[in-house]
Design an enzyme around this catalytic site. Structure first.
Site, short mmCIF file in Angstrom:
data_model
loop_
_atom_site.label_atom_id
_atom_site.label_comp_id
_atom_site.label_asym_id
_atom_site.label_seq_id
_atom_site.Cartn_x
_atom_site.Cartn_y
_atom_site.Cartn_z
N ILE A 187 40.23 7.13 44.31
CA ILE A 187 39.42 7.67 45.45
C ILE A 187 37.97 8.00 44.86
O ILE A 187 37.25 8.69 45.55
CB ILE A 187 40.07 9.07 45.60
CG1 ILE A 187 40.35 9.96 44.16
CG2 ILE A 187 41.43 8.97 46.10
CD1 ILE A 187 40.97 11.35 44.64
N GLY A 188 37.91 7.46 43.68
CA GLY A 188 36.43 7.71 43.33
C GLY A 188 36.18 7.40 41.65
O GLY A 188 36.92 7.01 40.99
N GLY A 190 34.22 8.85 38.19
CA GLY A 190 33.59 10.05 37.54
C GLY A 190 32.67 9.44 36.57
O GLY A 190 32.15 8.34 36.57
N PHE A 192 32.76 9.05 33.32
CA PHE A 192 33.12 8.19 32.23
C PHE A 192 34.70 7.23 32.84
O PHE A 192 34.80 6.35 31.93
CB PHE A 192 33.82 9.03 31.21
CG PHE A 192 32.68 10.03 30.51
CD1 PHE A 192 31.32 9.54 30.47
CD2 PHE A 192 33.19 11.25 30.14
CE1 PHE A 192 30.41 10.30 30.00
CE2 PHE A 192 32.24 12.00 29.57
CZ PHE A 192 30.93 11.74 29.44
N GLY A 193 35.04 7.50 34.14
CA GLY A 193 36.22 6.83 34.43
C GLY A 193 36.57 6.79 35.78
O GLY A 193 35.66 7.19 36.59
N GLU A 194 37.61 6.35 36.29
CA GLU A 194 37.91 6.13 37.40
C GLU A 194 38.98 7.45 37.95
O GLU A 194 39.59 7.95 37.31
CB GLU A 194 38.48 4.92 37.87
CG GLU A 194 37.63 3.47 37.51
CD GLU A 194 38.46 2.37 37.73
OE1 GLU A 194 37.86 1.37 38.01
OE2 GLU A 194 39.69 2.46 37.42
N VAL A 195 38.85 7.71 39.14
CA VAL A 195 39.81 8.96 39.63
C VAL A 195 40.87 8.37 40.63
O VAL A 195 40.25 7.54 41.74
CB VAL A 195 39.05 10.15 40.15
CG1 VAL A 195 39.90 11.18 40.64
CG2 VAL A 195 37.88 10.58 39.33
N LYS A 213 42.53 11.00 36.37
CA LYS A 213 41.33 10.54 35.68
C LYS A 213 41.67 9.43 34.78
O LYS A 213 42.49 9.75 33.75
CB LYS A 213 40.50 11.66 35.23
CG LYS A 213 39.94 12.47 36.10
CD LYS A 213 38.84 13.47 35.46
CE LYS A 213 38.36 14.23 36.30
NZ LYS A 213 37.21 15.28 35.73
N ASP A 306 27.58 25.00 33.85
CA ASP A 306 27.21 24.20 34.84
C ASP A 306 27.94 24.76 36.53
O ASP A 306 28.41 23.79 36.96
CB ASP A 306 27.87 23.01 34.59
CG ASP A 306 27.15 21.76 35.44
OD1 ASP A 306 26.13 22.05 36.13
OD2 ASP A 306 27.51 20.55 35.55
#
Length: 493
Positions: A187-188, A190, A192-195, A213, A306
């Site tokens: 789905i996306g 991030g 540093f990696g994939e989600v 993640k 943040d």
């Protein structure tokens, strides 16, 4: 006593003879002796015997991965947390180093300070071409053999040091198995990696929808790996309905998986962009939920650093604070000048002094609340240098006239005061939104290691709240008046 002593001596002699026979047979099978010494991770180190370095470090097999005391790719910081007592030990893999093979590590708490890692020592367990593991001069076909030998001997001489091995530490609840996590759809991506969307089988056998993640450590720098591990350590100690939940980390093998609660509506800013018709009453409830989450973080002595709508998730009608990559576990967090930061959400004290505190979180929460209530990007149409000038000069974001004055006063006075000491605490802000919306604060979620508040503690909290209202009548008056009537939408008072 003499007979018992002699019997014990004979048993020890037989055990020693068995060890010598086993070592001799192993030597006949494998040829030159391969040794293990204390090393810096990612390097090999010969022991004092001057014997050859290991021929190979074979991959860990599925039987080893299944062992309850094999912890895989956990970080050194996690190892320090797990090995609390002298004699505690576990097995893991080294962190990745470019061009270096992965090694199996035996980590142990030696009970006294060492040069680099507190009271911990780390020993590489090498492997022969025939698949035997080597620790000191001993050959072992499996890790259970190593564990039995260490626990039987209790004190083992490694190199020039006598080391105690008293208790093998098993995986904790948050250390998940890869076999219990299934990825279904990407789905996306991030930082540093994939989600992925997926399913997680929890300890009750339930299949739970989750977000996953995925991180391939070889593609990351050492600092990025530390950041991921640090965020996971923070998240696994947070248990609140307005904080995104971390089910755990699967780190037996690569890729490492962070298994997180699924918020089905996605990022809060995206949800609000897609649903501009969201009623004013619901937007205030979202503000309250976000405030409850930040208040809980502050109760854990954390600073998010943040806060923004993009770093909140929305699901099942609840706002959930997420993205703890910048979170600080300290009274204040100083950053070097020139550090990249989300300028439009920064407090004046962060801009001027490069420092984050819980009071800078309060200021940033005010901007987050503005995003929820008004929608859109803060200071839209202005460049970042222009925004910095506005923040330094105390020029605030503006609210439409339709927003009740009690709401704008709570944010402008409570969150956006120039002096940090003049800002409310998040507890004050939460009380304000609690009364504006008639939504009660949720209690922290009970966990196996966390029990919900007792009746006594709830009475104490109620008494403290009463004292606070008596002590700060100016603050609480605007909060209490707003609770007298429940609004269906914004209207100018």
């Amino acid at each position: 006593m003499s007979a018992a002593y002699n019997r014990k001596s004979r048993e020890c002699s037989r055990a020693s003879a068995k060890d010598r026979t086993r070592r001799k047979k192993a030597s006949e099978l494998t040829g030159p002796l391969l040794t293990t010494g204390t090393v810096t991770e990612g390097t090999t180190n010969n022991s004092d015997s001057g014997k050859a370095e290991p021929i190979s470090y074979g991959p860990v097999d599925s039987e080893t991965v299944a062992l309850s005391y094999y912890h895989g790719l956990i970080s050194r910081e996690d190892v320090q947390e797990l090995l609390k007592k002298p004699g505690d030990f576990l097995f893991r893999l080294t962190e990745p180093y470019p061009g270096q093979p992965r090694n199996v590590i035996l980590s142990v708490n030696v009970g006294q300070p060492t040069d680099k890692d507190g009271e911990l020592m780390h020993y590489v367990i090498s492997k022969t071409e025939n698949g035997l593991y080597i620790l000191n001069d001993g050959y072992y076909s499996t890790f259970p053999e190593i564990v039995r030998s260490l626990l039987r001997m209790k004190t083992t001489r490694i190199g020039k040091k006598d080391v105690q091995f008293l208790h093998v530490v098993k995986r904790k609840r948050w250390e998940l198995r890869h076999r219990d996590v299934d990825t279904e759809k990407k789905i996306g991506e991030g930082a540093f990696g994939e989600v992925y969307l997926g399913k997680f089988t929890n300890q009750d056998g339930e299949r739970v929808p989750v977000a996953i993640k995925l991180f391939k450590l070889e593609a990351l720098t050492k600092e990025q790996i530390k950041s991921i591990n640090r965020e996971a350590r923070i998240m696994r100690n947070l248990h609140h309905s307005n904080i995104i939940k971390l089910y755990g980390v699967a780190a037996e093998i690569e890729p490492i998986m962070l298994v997180i609660e699924l918020a089905d509506k996605g990022a809060l800013n995206t949800y609000l962009e897609k649903h501009p018709e969201t009623p004013a009453e619901k937007r205030l409830q979202m503000c309250a939920q976000a405030a409850f989450g930040v208040e809980y973080l502050h109760s854990k002595h954390l600073i998010h650093c943040d806060l923004a709508a993009r770093n909140c998730l929305y699901g099942e009608g609840k706002v959930k604070i997420s993205d703890f990559g910048m979170t600080a576990d300290a009274p204040e967090q100083k950053v070097p000048k020139g550090t990249k930061a989300p300028i439009r959400w920064l407090a004046p004290d962060t801009v001027v002094h490069c420092v984050y505190t819980q009071k800078t979180d309060v200021y940033s929460f005010g901007v987050l609340a503005w995003e929820i209530i008004v929608g859109g990007e803060p200071y839209a149409g202005f460049l970042n240098p222009e925004v910095l000038v506005k923040i330094r000069e105390g020029v605030h974001l503006e609210f439409p006239e339709s927003v009740p004055s009690k709401v704008t006063q709570l944010i402008k006075t409570g969150c956006w005061a120039m002096a940090p000491q003049a800002r409310y605490t998040m507890k004050d802000v939460s009380s304000g939104f609690e009364d504006l919306t008639n939504i009660a604060r949720p209690e922290p979620i009970a966990t196996p290691h966390h029990k919900s508040s007792s009746r006594t503690s709830r009475k104490a909290a109620k008494k403290a709240s009463y004292i606070q209202r008596e002590t700060f009548p100016g603050r609480m008056s605007l909060i209490n008046e707003s609770a007298k009537k429940k609004r269906k939408g914004f209207s100018k008072d």
